[in-house]
Motif scaffolding. Sequence first.
Motif, short mmCIF file in Angstrom:
data_model
loop_
_atom_site.label_atom_id
_atom_site.label_comp_id
_atom_site.label_asym_id
_atom_site.label_seq_id
_atom_site.Cartn_x
_atom_site.Cartn_y
_atom_site.Cartn_z
N MET A 1 34.37 -16.25 -76.81
CA MET A 1 34.18 -16.78 -75.46
C MET A 1 34.67 -15.79 -74.41
N LYS A 2 35.78 -15.10 -74.70
CA LYS A 2 36.27 -14.09 -73.76
C LYS A 2 35.27 -12.95 -73.60
N SER A 3 34.68 -12.52 -74.69
CA SER A 3 33.67 -11.45 -74.62
C SER A 3 32.44 -11.90 -73.84
N LEU A 4 32.02 -13.13 -74.05
CA LEU A 4 30.86 -13.64 -73.33
C LEU A 4 31.17 -13.86 -71.85
N LEU A 5 32.38 -14.30 -71.55
CA LEU A 5 32.77 -14.47 -70.16
C LEU A 5 32.77 -13.14 -69.42
N ALA A 6 33.10 -12.06 -70.12
CA ALA A 6 33.07 -10.74 -69.49
C ALA A 6 31.65 -10.34 -69.10
N ALA A 7 30.65 -10.88 -69.81
CA ALA A 7 29.25 -10.58 -69.49
C ALA A 7 28.65 -11.56 -68.49
N THR A 8 29.39 -12.62 -68.15
CA THR A 8 28.87 -13.63 -67.22
C THR A 8 28.53 -13.07 -65.84
N PRO A 9 29.33 -12.15 -65.25
CA PRO A 9 28.93 -11.58 -63.96
C PRO A 9 27.57 -10.90 -63.99
N THR B 1 23.48 -13.26 -73.50
CA THR B 1 22.74 -13.25 -74.76
C THR B 1 22.80 -11.88 -75.43
N GLY B 2 22.73 -10.82 -74.64
CA GLY B 2 22.82 -9.48 -75.21
C GLY B 2 24.15 -9.23 -75.88
N VAL B 3 25.23 -9.64 -75.24
CA VAL B 3 26.56 -9.50 -75.84
C VAL B 3 26.67 -10.37 -77.08
N ALA B 4 26.09 -11.57 -77.04
CA ALA B 4 26.12 -12.45 -78.21
C ALA B 4 25.41 -11.80 -79.39
N GLN B 5 24.27 -11.19 -79.17
CA GLN B 5 23.55 -10.52 -80.25
C GLN B 5 24.34 -9.33 -80.80
N MET C 1 26.20 -18.72 -86.09
CA MET C 1 26.39 -20.06 -85.57
C MET C 1 27.48 -20.12 -84.50
N GLU C 2 28.64 -19.54 -84.80
CA GLU C 2 29.76 -19.63 -83.86
C GLU C 2 29.45 -18.90 -82.55
N VAL C 3 28.85 -17.72 -82.66
CA VAL C 3 28.58 -16.92 -81.46
C VAL C 3 27.55 -17.63 -80.57
N PHE C 4 26.48 -18.11 -81.18
CA PHE C 4 25.45 -18.76 -80.37
C PHE C 4 25.93 -20.11 -79.84
N MET C 5 26.84 -20.77 -80.54
CA MET C 5 27.42 -22.00 -80.00
C MET C 5 28.22 -21.70 -78.73
N CYS C 6 28.97 -20.63 -78.74
CA CYS C 6 29.73 -20.24 -77.54
C CYS C 6 28.79 -19.87 -76.40
N LEU D 1 28.35 -21.80 -72.78
CA LEU D 1 28.52 -21.11 -71.50
C LEU D 1 27.32 -21.33 -70.60
N TYR D 2 26.11 -21.30 -71.16
CA TYR D 2 24.91 -21.58 -70.36
C TYR D 2 24.93 -23.03 -69.86
N LEU D 3 25.39 -23.95 -70.69
CA LEU D 3 25.48 -25.35 -70.26
C LEU D 3 26.45 -25.51 -69.09
N ILE D 4 27.56 -24.82 -69.16
CA ILE D 4 28.54 -24.90 -68.07
C ILE D 4 27.96 -24.33 -66.78
N LEU D 5 27.29 -23.19 -66.88
CA LEU D 5 26.69 -22.58 -65.68
C LEU D 5 25.65 -23.51 -65.07
N ASN D 6 24.78 -24.07 -65.92
CA ASN D 6 23.74 -24.97 -65.39
C ASN D 6 24.34 -26.25 -64.82
#
Length: 244
Positions: A10-18, A179-183, A193-198, A202-207
Amino acid sequence: MDFPFLLSTMKSLLAATPTTLGLFSLSIFFGGLLALLIVTMRVSNNIVARNFAKGYIFVFRGSPLLIQMFLVFYGLGQFGVIRHSIVWPALREPFVCAVLSLALCTGGYSAEIFRSGLRAVPPGEIEAARAAGMSGFLLLRRIIAPIAFRHALPAYSTEIVLMVKSTALASLVTVWEITGVAQRLISQTYRTMEVFMCAAALYLILNFLILQVLALIEHRLNRHNLRPAERKPSVMSAFFGARP
């Protein structure tokens, strides 16, 4: 369940959120401006402009966004006039190509949404405003635009949410958004499973946050049409897109 791994993911994905938010906000901004231009041409009396707008809307609504993005990213460099122009340093950047393709696509959809809003403006409102002495830009700003936007907002909210999800396609042109960081994490850890769940969370929270803001805007625009008991929008109605 490996909670330390989920937390680090989640920390790695949050870094890609901007990057995702940058793609989303820029594409919505430029796509909205383009949509205003296209809808102006679409409702004009000039047959050339009207047919151009119709053709633009048909092309960008009728073809897949992924193909449009590939054509922009891989195709523009095939033209020498573009490679030797002043815009080529920008168009070589994957982020710029992704924003351009997203904006072009949402411009076609948004133009039709805005046109439906314009058609929903009651002719009597316009006639009353003209009788009161309004014309030109004042009539547009005080009567036509507010009513049209109020009618178009529910459908435009859906388009905005779709654009948040469409930013995931930018990973296919090497933009390292969520999504790129997740891949990339999946290729390193093989824990799909775990990565795509995170990423999905994150997309659900943004929406959810975006829908909250849009619900508040819609509530404010329609406040005069609500009964006293309906004056305050609920969180669940904002999330599911229902009117308060």
